[in-house]
Design a protein around this motif. Structure first.
Motif, mmCIF file in Angstrom:
data_model
loop_
_atom_site.group_PDB
_atom_site.id
_atom_site.type_symbol
_atom_site.label_atom_id
_atom_site.label_comp_id
_atom_site.label_asym_id
_atom_site.label_seq_id
_atom_site.Cartn_x
_atom_site.Cartn_y
_atom_site.Cartn_z
ATOM 1 N N LEU A 181 0.819 -1.209 0.000
ATOM 2 C CA LEU A 181 0.000 0.000 0.000
ATOM 3 C C LEU A 181 0.855 1.261 0.000
ATOM 4 O O LEU A 181 0.540 2.246 -0.668
ATOM 5 N N ALA A 182 1.975 1.211 0.762
ATOM 6 C CA ALA A 182 2.847 2.379 0.817
ATOM 7 C C ALA A 182 3.493 2.640 -0.540
ATOM 8 O O ALA A 182 3.654 3.787 -0.951
ATOM 9 N N LEU A 183 3.858 1.579 -1.249
ATOM 10 C CA LEU A 183 4.482 1.751 -2.561
ATOM 11 C C LEU A 183 3.496 2.324 -3.583
ATOM 12 O O LEU A 183 3.865 3.106 -4.452
ATOM 13 N N SER A 184 2.251 1.894 -3.465
ATOM 14 C CA SER A 184 1.255 2.361 -4.433
ATOM 15 C C SER A 184 0.859 3.817 -4.180
ATOM 16 O O SER A 184 0.449 4.530 -5.099
ATOM 17 N N GLY A 185 1.012 4.285 -2.906
ATOM 18 C CA GLY A 185 0.665 5.666 -2.574
ATOM 19 C C GLY A 185 -0.836 5.854 -2.481
ATOM 20 O O GLY A 185 -1.615 5.141 -3.119
ATOM 21 N N PRO A 186 -1.300 6.835 -1.679
ATOM 22 C CA PRO A 186 -2.736 7.033 -1.504
ATOM 23 C C PRO A 186 -3.327 7.966 -2.571
ATOM 24 O O PRO A 186 -2.634 8.778 -3.174
ATOM 25 N N SER A 187 -4.632 7.796 -2.768
ATOM 26 C CA SER A 187 -5.388 8.833 -3.477
ATOM 27 C C SER A 187 -6.019 9.718 -2.410
ATOM 28 O O SER A 187 -6.435 9.228 -1.367
ATOM 29 N N ARG A 188 -6.077 11.028 -2.652
ATOM 30 C CA ARG A 188 -6.487 11.952 -1.607
ATOM 31 C C ARG A 188 -7.693 12.788 -2.070
ATOM 32 O O ARG A 188 -7.756 13.241 -3.209
ATOM 33 N N LYS A 189 -8.634 12.963 -1.145
ATOM 34 C CA LYS A 189 -9.807 13.796 -1.410
ATOM 35 C C LYS A 189 -9.954 14.799 -0.274
ATOM 36 O O LYS A 189 -10.054 14.422 0.892
ATOM 37 N N ARG A 190 -9.931 16.082 -0.610
ATOM 38 C CA ARG A 190 -10.064 17.118 0.405
ATOM 39 C C ARG A 190 -11.502 17.180 0.917
ATOM 40 O O ARG A 190 -12.451 17.073 0.144
ATOM 41 N N ILE A 191 -11.636 17.354 2.239
ATOM 42 C CA ILE A 191 -12.967 17.490 2.844
ATOM 43 C C ILE A 191 -13.117 18.869 3.486
ATOM 44 O O ILE A 191 -14.068 19.601 3.230
ATOM 45 N N ASN A 192 -12.186 19.238 4.358
ATOM 46 C CA ASN A 192 -12.156 20.563 4.978
ATOM 47 C C ASN A 192 -13.483 20.957 5.634
ATOM 48 O O ASN A 192 -14.052 22.010 5.365
ATOM 49 N N GLU A 193 -13.972 20.091 6.495
ATOM 50 C CA GLU A 193 -15.167 20.412 7.272
ATOM 51 C C GLU A 193 -14.748 20.776 8.696
ATOM 52 O O GLU A 193 -13.868 20.154 9.280
ATOM 53 N N GLU A 194 -15.410 21.796 9.254
ATOM 54 C CA GLU A 194 -15.024 22.286 10.580
ATOM 55 C C GLU A 194 -16.274 22.631 11.378
ATOM 56 O O GLU A 194 -17.272 23.103 10.832
ATOM 57 N N THR A 195 -16.193 22.344 12.701
ATOM 58 C CA THR A 195 -17.276 22.742 13.598
ATOM 59 C C THR A 195 -16.679 23.234 14.902
ATOM 60 O O THR A 195 -15.630 22.764 15.331
ATOM 61 N N THR A 196 -17.364 24.213 15.502
ATOM 62 C CA THR A 196 -16.904 24.794 16.773
ATOM 63 C C THR A 196 -18.017 24.688 17.796
ATOM 64 O O THR A 196 -19.179 24.975 17.501
ATOM 65 N N THR A 197 -17.638 24.240 19.006
ATOM 66 C CA THR A 197 -18.609 24.093 20.093
ATOM 67 C C THR A 197 -18.124 24.899 21.294
ATOM 68 O O THR A 197 -16.932 24.879 21.626
ATOM 69 N N THR A 199 -18.526 25.347 25.322
ATOM 70 C CA THR A 199 -18.994 24.622 26.494
ATOM 71 C C THR A 199 -19.758 25.553 27.415
ATOM 72 O O THR A 199 -19.813 26.769 27.218
ATOM 73 N N LEU A 200 -20.359 24.999 28.467
ATOM 74 C CA LEU A 200 -21.171 25.780 29.396
ATOM 75 C C LEU A 200 -20.353 26.857 30.110
ATOM 76 O O LEU A 200 -20.887 27.899 30.481
ATOM 77 N N ASN A 201 -19.073 26.595 30.308
ATOM 78 C CA ASN A 201 -18.245 27.603 30.985
ATOM 79 C C ASN A 201 -17.561 28.535 29.998
ATOM 80 O O ASN A 201 -16.663 29.296 30.359
ATOM 81 N N GLY A 202 -17.978 28.483 28.726
ATOM 82 C CA GLY A 202 -17.472 29.417 27.738
ATOM 83 C C GLY A 202 -16.225 28.979 27.007
ATOM 84 O O GLY A 202 -15.705 29.724 26.167
ATOM 85 N N ASP A 203 -15.724 27.787 27.277
ATOM 86 C CA ASP A 203 -14.543 27.304 26.568
ATOM 87 C C ASP A 203 -14.913 26.902 25.140
ATOM 88 O O ASP A 203 -16.060 26.548 24.835
ATOM 89 N N ARG A 204 -13.902 26.892 24.276
ATOM 90 C CA ARG A 204 -14.135 26.643 22.854
ATOM 91 C C ARG A 204 -13.438 25.340 22.439
ATOM 92 O O ARG A 204 -12.257 25.136 22.699
ATOM 93 N N LEU A 205 -14.223 24.460 21.747
ATOM 94 C CA LEU A 205 -13.719 23.194 21.213
ATOM 95 C C LEU A 205 -13.929 23.189 19.711
ATOM 96 O O LEU A 205 -15.010 23.533 19.226
ATOM 97 N N VAL A 206 -12.893 22.758 18.958
ATOM 98 C CA VAL A 206 -12.969 22.794 17.506
ATOM 99 C C VAL A 206 -12.637 21.419 16.953
ATOM 100 O O VAL A 206 -11.648 20.785 17.351
ATOM 101 N N LEU A 207 -13.468 20.947 16.012
ATOM 102 C CA LEU A 207 -13.202 19.705 15.280
ATOM 103 C C LEU A 207 -13.003 20.057 13.811
ATOM 104 O O LEU A 207 -13.861 20.716 13.201
ATOM 105 N N PHE A 208 -11.897 19.617 13.235
ATOM 106 C CA PHE A 208 -11.611 19.890 11.833
ATOM 107 C C PHE A 208 -11.327 18.572 11.122
ATOM 108 O O PHE A 208 -10.410 17.839 11.501
#
Length: 300
Positions: A181-197, A199-208
């Motif tokens: 698999l490493a020799l063949s190399g990957p095919s790549r597809k960009r997604i670039n999705e992001e969300t921000t949450t 919390t109750l105490n005002g802290d910020r969590l980010v998933l990308f």
């Protein structure tokens, strides 16, 4: 009145009958104890067979079989895998008298110590063809249990050996597969999705969710979790879901690699892997990271 000839014939027949009776095989039964002793008279050329309720194994892991005879005039014959052996004394010279020999025979087997005093005799009435050693009922049950445990151990050892060999083969195949698999190399597809949450105490969590990389039949989703807070974030799981037109979700079988704890004010990367080809067919997919502050989710 009987004639002398008739009396002579009768005596000969009587002596023959007595001789025939004297050499008839005889069995002597002996109860096995931790220390067992007995005395036997051996007639040259006839010998005595000693019979045990188990195989006499010199390689036994419990108590190996050993046999010592102190006088070399007494010899023994034993075949591998048998539960018996025979002790004999050579015959006297032609026409000679049977000499008197003495010997001790020491036997150790299966936790039993047996001492036998042997002596030669010409008296056929004292001849014993077989000495049969018997077990008590409790000893018999112990022997059965030992045999069962030995068999279970053998099965476990055989299974462990096969499992080890199988793991080696699987590991070798996996390494070869990864190399291909490493020799063949990957095919790549960009997604670039992001969300921000927040919390109750005002802290910020980010998933990308960064991209989808395809290595043969394996599909890798790369993502980041950013913890913009003053306390560590606990990550419990990550999952992929197929979402149909009606909004019904179906979880996809995956393997997830990510840190279980994300320190305050830090970002970690993770990868979630699946071999489910449905992630490529254009249907809606949801990616969810479950944390102790609630789920972080993106859809595309």
């Amino acid at each position: 009145m009987r004639s002398v000839w008739q009396i002579g014939v009768a005596c000969i027949l009587l002596m023959a009958a007595l001789s025939a009776q004297a050499v008839t095989p005889k069995i002597k039964r002996v109860a096995l104890e931790e220390f067992t002793t007995l005395t036997l008279k051996v007639v040259p050329d006839l010998g005595v067979r000693f019979v045990f309720p188990f195989i006499l194994d010199e390689q036994d892991d419990y108590v190996p079989f050993t046999l010592n005879i102190t006088n070399p005039m007494f010899s023994h014959d034993r075949k591998n895998g048998r539960n018996s052996f025979v002790v004999t004394v050579p015959p006297p010279p032609q026409g000679g008298q049977i000499p008197t020999y003495y010997s001790n025979m020491f036997i150790t087997v299966a936790g039993y110590n047996i001492s036998v005093t042997l002596t030669t005799t010409s008296d056929l009435t004292q001849h014993v063809s077989d000495v049969v050693f018997d077990l008590t009922e409790s000893a018999r049950q112990d022997l059965i249990q030992q045999a069962v445990e030995k068999r279970i151990k053998a099965i476990k050892d055989e299974y462990a050996a096969k499992e080890s060999a199988l793991e080696h083969v699987a590991s070798d195949m996996t390494l070869k597969r990864i190399g291909g698999l490493a020799l063949s190399g990957p095919s790549r597809k960009r997604i670039n999705e992001e969300t921000t949450t927040t919390t109750l105490n005002g802290d910020r969590l980010v998933l990308f969710l960064d991209d989808l990389q395809r290595y043969g039949e394996f599909h890798l989703f790369s993502y980041e979790v950013q913890n913009d807070s003053s306390q560590p974030l606990r990550v419990n799981d990550a999952a992929l879901f197929l979402v149909d037109e009606a909004g019904i979700e179906q979880r996809i079988n995956t393997a997830n690699t990510v840190h279980a704890t994300i320190d305050a004010e830090s970002t970690v990367r993770g990868v979630i892997v699946t071999d489910d080809v449905r992630v490529l067919d254009g249907k809606h997919i949801k990616f969810s990271v479950l944390t102790d502050q609630g789920p972080l989710e993106v859809k595309w």
